[in-house]
Design a protein around this motif. Structure first.
Motif, short mmCIF file in Angstrom:
data_model
loop_
_atom_site.label_atom_id
_atom_site.label_comp_id
_atom_site.label_asym_id
_atom_site.label_seq_id
_atom_site.Cartn_x
_atom_site.Cartn_y
_atom_site.Cartn_z
N VAL A 74 -58.96 68.54 -2.65
CA VAL A 74 -57.95 69.58 -2.63
C VAL A 74 -56.94 69.43 -3.77
N LEU A 75 -56.84 68.23 -4.34
CA LEU A 75 -55.83 67.97 -5.37
C LEU A 75 -55.88 68.95 -6.54
N PRO A 76 -57.06 69.22 -7.14
CA PRO A 76 -57.08 70.20 -8.25
C PRO A 76 -56.56 71.57 -7.83
N LEU A 77 -56.91 72.01 -6.64
CA LEU A 77 -56.44 73.31 -6.17
C LEU A 77 -54.93 73.30 -5.98
N ALA A 78 -54.40 72.22 -5.42
CA ALA A 78 -52.96 72.13 -5.20
C ALA A 78 -52.20 72.14 -6.53
N VAL A 79 -52.70 71.41 -7.51
CA VAL A 79 -52.04 71.38 -8.82
C VAL A 79 -52.09 72.76 -9.47
N ALA A 80 -53.26 73.41 -9.40
CA ALA A 80 -53.39 74.75 -9.97
C ALA A 80 -52.48 75.74 -9.26
N GLU B 152 -61.82 75.66 -8.36
CA GLU B 152 -61.03 74.76 -7.54
C GLU B 152 -60.98 75.23 -6.10
N PHE B 153 -60.87 76.53 -5.90
CA PHE B 153 -60.77 77.08 -4.55
C PHE B 153 -62.07 76.88 -3.78
N VAL B 154 -63.17 77.28 -4.35
CA VAL B 154 -64.45 77.18 -3.66
C VAL B 154 -64.80 75.71 -3.40
N GLY B 155 -64.58 74.86 -4.39
CA GLY B 155 -64.88 73.44 -4.21
C GLY B 155 -64.06 72.79 -3.13
N ALA B 156 -62.76 73.14 -3.06
CA ALA B 156 -61.88 72.54 -2.06
C ALA B 156 -62.14 73.08 -0.67
N PHE C 201 -54.58 84.54 -9.19
CA PHE C 201 -54.75 83.12 -8.89
C PHE C 201 -56.18 82.82 -8.44
N LEU C 202 -56.71 83.63 -7.53
CA LEU C 202 -58.07 83.40 -7.04
C LEU C 202 -59.09 83.52 -8.17
N PHE C 203 -58.89 84.45 -9.08
CA PHE C 203 -59.81 84.59 -10.20
C PHE C 203 -59.75 83.37 -11.11
N ALA C 204 -58.53 82.95 -11.46
CA ALA C 204 -58.38 81.84 -12.39
C ALA C 204 -58.80 80.51 -11.77
N ALA C 205 -58.46 80.30 -10.50
CA ALA C 205 -58.71 79.01 -9.84
C ALA C 205 -59.94 79.07 -8.94
#
Length: 505
Positions: free
Chosen positions: A467-473, A319-323, A312-316
Motif C-alpha cells: 500500500v505504501l506506493p499508493l499512499a505516497v502517490a 499503484e491502485f490495482v496492485g495495492a 488520480f485513478l488514471f495516474a495512479a
C-alpha cells in the motif's frame, strides 16, 4: 414594502444531501472491502463466477422495476396522500421480483453455457431468491428520501449496507467459500424485503391501491422504465460480451479493470436524488426559474470531487490495482484507465434533472441511441481488440448518451420568461479550476513513478509495503490538487461546504 429576506440559517438544498453522503461515506469502506477481500480468499475462477452471478442479479434488479420505484421522487413531494404511491411501488416490485426469480431458474443454464461456466448452476436457487427479494426491497431508501426524510434514509442505508457487507465477506473468510456467501446474501435480501414494507408505509395516509393514481404513476414511469430496459443491458453489454469469449479466470481480470471506487455513488446518487426533490418543490412553489441555479450548484460541487478523483485513478492506476487487488491483477491496468472516464461523465446530474421535470422520454431516446451504437461497437471492439475493445466500446457509447442528455437540460430548466442555452447550465468556472488543478497533480504522480520505479519494485512483501506506493502517490496528489486550487483563488473546504448538513437555527 420590501420582500422578506430568506432566513440566513436555511440550508441549501445540497446541504440536505449531507446525511446521505455521510452515511454512504461511512459504509463505503465496508462496501469496498467486498471485492477486495473476495479477490484474496476466492480462487481466480471463483472470483470470476462471483462477478457473473451478480452481473445477472443486478441486470434484472435494475430493469424489471420499470421506473415505478423511481417515480416516487416525482409524485411524493407533490402528493398529500402518499400511501397509494408507496403501495403501488411496493406491489409492483414484488411482482417484478417473482418474475426475476422465474427467469433465473429457467434460463441460468443457458447463460452458464454462453459463459462456458457450469459452476453458475450450483448457485441457481440462492441467486433466484436473492434477486427476487433484493428487487422487492428496491424502494426502501427511495421511499424515505422522496419524502424529505434524508436522515432516516441515511440510517437505513447505513444499516443495510453494513449488514450486506458482513454477509458477503464473512462466509468466505470462515471457509464457506462462494456457496456459503450466496446463501447468506439470499437470507439478507429476505430480511431487507420485510423491512421495506414496514419502513416505507409507516406514517403514510390513504388507501394502499388507487387504480387511477396507479395509471398516472405508470404512465410517468413507463418512458424511464423503458429506458432502463435499454440502458442497463447496454451498460452491461460489454461485460456479457467479454464473459462469452474468455474463461472465468480471465473475466475476473476484466472486472477488476472495470472496478470503480464507490465515490460516484457516494456523492452523485444522493445529490441527484435531493436535486430531484428540490426541483419538484420549486415547481410546486412557482419558482421554476431557480432550478438552473440548483443544477449548477450540484454540478459545480461534484466537479471539485470527481475531476481530481478521475485524474488520480488514471495516474495512479498501477499503484491502485496492485495495492487493492494484488500484483496478479496488474494486467487490468489499461482497462481500468479507460473505465475511469465514467467518473468524469457523472459530474452533471442530467438524468435526475430530466426526470424531475417529467422529461423521461428524452432519457429513453438517449438510451435507445446508446443501445443502437453499442451493438456495432462491441462487435468490432471485442472481435478485433478483445477486452480493451470491450471497455472502449462502453466508453464511446457513454459519451454519445451523455451528450444527448446534455442537449436537453437547458430546455428542461428553461421557463417562459427565461430561455436557457448550454452555456447557461454548465458550471464553467468550477470545471476549469478543477481540471487545471487535477491535471497538474496527476502529472506529479507520473514524475514520481519515473523516479522511484526501481525502489517500488524492490519493496518487501506484505500488505503495508504494497500500500505504501499508493499512499505516497495519494498524498502527493492531494497536496498538488489543493495547491493548484489555492493558486486559482479557490478554497477547497469552502467549495464543498454545502455538502454538509446544516442545522436550522
Amino acid at each position: 414594502m420590501s420582500a422578506s429576506p430568506k432566513p440566513a440559517s436555511a440550508p441549501s438544498f445540497l446541504g440536505r444531501a449531507g446525511p446521505l453522503v455521510l452515511a454512504r461515506l461511512f459504509t463505503a469502506g465496508l462496501t469496498l472491502s467486498i471485492p477486495l477481500v473476495l479477490a484474496r480468499v476466492l480462487r481466480l475462477d471463483e472470483y470470476g463466477t462471483y462477478y457473473q452471478l451478480f452481473l445477472i442479479a443486478t441486470t434484472l434488479s435494475y430493469v424489471l422495476p420499470f421506473g415505478v420505484a423511481q417515480s416516487l421522487y416525482y409524485f411524493l413531494p407533490r402528493a398529500e396522500q402518499k400511501r397509494p404511491y408507496l403501495g403501488h411501488a411496493l406491489l409492483f416490485v414484488t411482482g417484478a421480483g417473482i418474475v426475476a426469480a422465474g427467469l433465473v431458474w429457467a434460463f441460468l443454464g443457458h447463460v452458464a453455457a454462453y459463459f462456458n461456466n457450469p459452476a453458475l448452476m450450483e448457485h441457481r436457487a440462492a441467486l433466484a431468491l436473492y434477486t427476487a427479494f433484493f428487487l422487492g426491497s428496491y424502494p426502501l431508501e427511495i421511499s424515505l428520501t422522496s419524502q424529505g426524510k434524508t436522515k432516516a434514509s441515511a440510517v437505513v442505508y447505513l444499516a443495510s449496507d453494513a449488514v450486506r457487507s458482513g454477509v458477503m465477506v464473512l462466509p468466505p473468510l470462515l471457509g464457506f467459500s462462494l456457496h456459503g456467501m450466496m446463501i447468506a446474501v439470499a437470507c439478507f435480501a429476505g430480511l431487507r424485503y420485510v423491512a421495506t414494507w414496514v419502513v416505507s408505509l409507516r406514517g403514510s395516509t390513504g388507501p394502499l391501491v388507487d387504480w387511477k393514481l396507479f395509471k398516472e404513476q405508470l404512465v410517468y414511469a413507463a418512458p424511464f422504465g423503458a429506458a432502463m430496459c435499454l440502458a442497463i443491458p447496454q451498460q452491461n453489454a460489454h461485460m456479457y460480451a467479454v464473459a462469452g469469449v474468455v474463461a472465468p479466470a480471465v473475466y475476473a481480470l476484466y472486472r477488476v479493470g472495470c472496478f470503480q471506487l464507490p465515490v460516484v455513488d457516494l456523492l452523485y446518487t444522493p445529490t441527484s436524488e435531493v436535486l430531484m426533490v428540490r426541483l419538484g418543490e420549486l415547481e410546486r412553489e412557482g419558482r421554476l426559474e431557480e432550478g438552473v441555479e440548483a443544477f449548477r450548484e450540484a454540478a459545480g460541487k461534484l466537479a471539485y470531487v470527481f475531476l481530481p478523483f478521475a485524474a488520480f485513478l488514471f495516474a495512479a492506476a498501477p499503484e491502485f490495482v496492485g495495492a487493492m487487488f494484488g500484483q496478479k491483477f496488474l494486467p487490468a491496468v489499461p482497462i481500468f484507465r479507460v473505465s475511469v472516464l465514467g467518473v468524469v461523465l457523472s459530474i452533471l446530474p442530467m438524468d435526475g434533472t430530466l426526470r424531475a421535470r417529467g422529461q423521461t422520454r428524452a432519457i429513453f431516446n438517449s438510451y435507445l441511441v446508446k443501445a443502437v451504437v453499442t451493438v456495432p461497437l462491441l462487435w468490432v471492439g471485442v472481435k478485433y481488440f478483445g477486452m480493451m475493445g470491450g471497455i472502449a466500446s462502453w466508453a464511446l457509447a457513454e459519451v454519445v448518451g451523455k451528450g444527448m442528455l446534455l442537449m436537453r437540460v437547458p430546455q428542461a430548466l428553461s421557463t417562459p420568461e427565461r430561455k436557457l442555452g448550454l452555456k447557461d447550465v454548465i458550471p464553467w468556472r468550477e470545471l476549469g479550476q478543477a481540471s487545471l488543478a487535477a491535471f497538474a497533480a496527476g502529472g506529479s504522480i507520473f514524475l514520481l513513478r519515473s523516479g522511484v520505479h526501481d525502489t517500488w519494485m524492490n519493496l518487501p512483501t506484505g500488505f503495508l509495503w504494497r500500500v505504501l506506493p499508493l499512499a505516497v502517490a495519494g498524498l502527493l496528489f492531494v497536496v498538488g490538487y489543493v495547491v493548484g486550487l489555492y493558486a486559482q483563488g479557490v478554497r477547497p473546504l469552502s467549495a464543498l461546504q454545502s455538502l454538509r448538513p446544516r442545522r436550522a437555527v
